[in-house]
Design an enzyme around this catalytic site. Structure first.
Site, PDB file in Angstrom:
ATOM      1  CG  ASP A  67      74.266  48.333  54.223  1.00 48.62           C
ATOM      2  OD1 ASP A  67      73.667  47.704  53.324  1.00 48.62           O
ATOM      3  OD2 ASP A  67      74.089  48.100  55.427  1.00 48.62           O
ATOM      4  CG  ASN A 137      76.431  44.100  66.242  1.00 44.85           C
ATOM      5  OD1 ASN A 137      75.444  44.330  65.543  1.00 44.85           O
ATOM      6  ND2 ASN A 137      77.658  44.422  65.868  1.00 44.85           N
ATOM      7  CG  HIS A 139      74.720  45.956  62.597  1.00 43.18           C
ATOM      8  ND1 HIS A 139      75.798  45.275  62.085  1.00 43.18           N
ATOM      9  CD2 HIS A 139      73.643  45.397  61.992  1.00 43.18           C
ATOM     10  CE1 HIS A 139      75.388  44.377  61.217  1.00 43.18           C
ATOM     11  NE2 HIS A 139      74.097  44.428  61.151  1.00 43.18           N
ATOM     12  CD  GLU A 144      78.935  46.523  62.768  1.00 43.39           C
ATOM     13  OE1 GLU A 144      78.070  46.199  63.611  1.00 43.39           O
ATOM     14  OE2 GLU A 144      79.260  45.788  61.806  1.00 43.39           O
TER      15      GLU A 144
HETATM   16  P1  PGA Z   1      70.057  39.647  58.311  1.00 51.50           P
HETATM   17  O1  PGA Z   1      70.931  40.946  58.572  1.00 51.50           O
HETATM   18  O2  PGA Z   1      68.751  40.133  57.772  1.00 51.50           O
HETATM   19  O3  PGA Z   1      70.833  38.847  57.316  1.00 51.50           O
HETATM   20  O4  PGA Z   1      69.898  38.962  59.631  1.00 51.50           O
HETATM   21  C1  PGA Z   1      70.360  42.007  59.261  1.00 51.50           C
HETATM   22  C2  PGA Z   1      71.426  43.014  59.595  1.00 51.50           C
HETATM   23  O5  PGA Z   1      72.558  42.611  59.931  1.00 51.50           O
HETATM   24  O6  PGA Z   1      71.136  44.205  59.532  1.00 51.50           O
END
Ligand code: PGA
Length: 242
Positions: A67, A137, A139, A144
């Site tokens: 992404d 959450n 995702h 999301e």
């Molecule tokens: P993070 O993000 O590794 O910074 O916790 C993970 C994500 O949101 O996919």
């Protein structure tokens, strides 16, 4: 889904890097799906070490990032493009033309870029090994809660908690993007193997829901239970609920 629980973040990072390095040695022209965020930083450091000390050769490796924020040009220090260069690409012998990240520049035709990116993955023969984190959450990439399991690369609106979590990386709240280009859940499930990484008590609930809730679009990571070859590497801190 296989689940490996390691004692700490360092061991998680070493296990993840060992798995990726084995995959590269087995197929030197492997196509990887790569994540950004905090969780994979230790894995990237360990892969860089293996490149430096153990001749891990990335010269034929191809990569597709999962992404990119929409509205950030590649030279923006908060872009995932900048992250990937600083944290990984600049430190191994990967060929720049073999690395792919969605173009989130403010002037890009985003829908056309999404189609182009999905086609580029397909034309490369698909992703052999996709590494992904998980949001608090649930995702995966920027899919999301509510994202269709049939989704492919598209523009996605960031959830409020995702924007909240991004705040620590942006100089002021106003500059945080509210949307992103993300590969879809179907794009993720098309990968031949998937490695999910999670560390920290902030991920405890999301991991619990991924593993135990009914498979449902309200928990995007639960889609991974539909895939035949997924390994999740967690560390003990994921078990320490906040
Ligand atoms: P993070 O993000 O590794 O910074 O916790 C993970 C994500 O949101 O996919």
């Amino acid at each position: 889904m296989r689940v490996l629980v390691t004692p700490d973040y360092r061991t998680l990072s070493e296990e993840a890097a060992a798995l990726v390095a084995r995959a590269i040695r087995a197929k030197p022209d492997i196509t990887l799906g790569l994540p950004t965020g905090n969780t994979p930083l230790g894995m990237y450091d360990e892969l860089i070490r293996r490149h430096r000390d153990e001749n891990l050769d990335c010269s034929r490796v191809r990569t597709f990032n999962l992404d990119e924020y929409l509205g950030l040009a590649p030279d923006n220090p908060q872009s995932y493009y900048a992250y990937m260069r600083a944290r990984f690409f600049d430190h191994v012998n990967i060929a720049a033309e073999n690395t792919h990240i969605p173009n989130g520049s403010p002037d890009v035709n985003a829908d056309a870029e999404c189609g182009r990116y999905e086609d580029a993955i397909r034309n490369a023969g698909g992703i052999d090994l996709l590494i992904v984190g998980i949001g608090s959450n649930g995702h995966i990439a920027f899919n999301e809660p509510g994202s269709s399991f049939d989704s492919r690369t598209r523009v996605a609106t960031l959830a409020p908690e995702t924007i909240e979590n991004a705040k620590r990386h942006f100089p002021n709240d106003a500059s945080i993007p509210t949307s992103a280009i993300t590969i879809g859940i179907r794009t993720i499930l098309d990968a031949r193997r998937i490695l999910l990484l999670a560390s920290g008590p902030g991920k405890a609930e999301a991991i619990e829901r991924m593993l135990r809730d009914p498979v449902s679009e309200s928990v995007p990571a639960s889609a991974l239970r539909l895939h035949p070859d997924v390994i999740s590497i967690l560390d003990e801190s994921v078990r320490q609920r906040q």
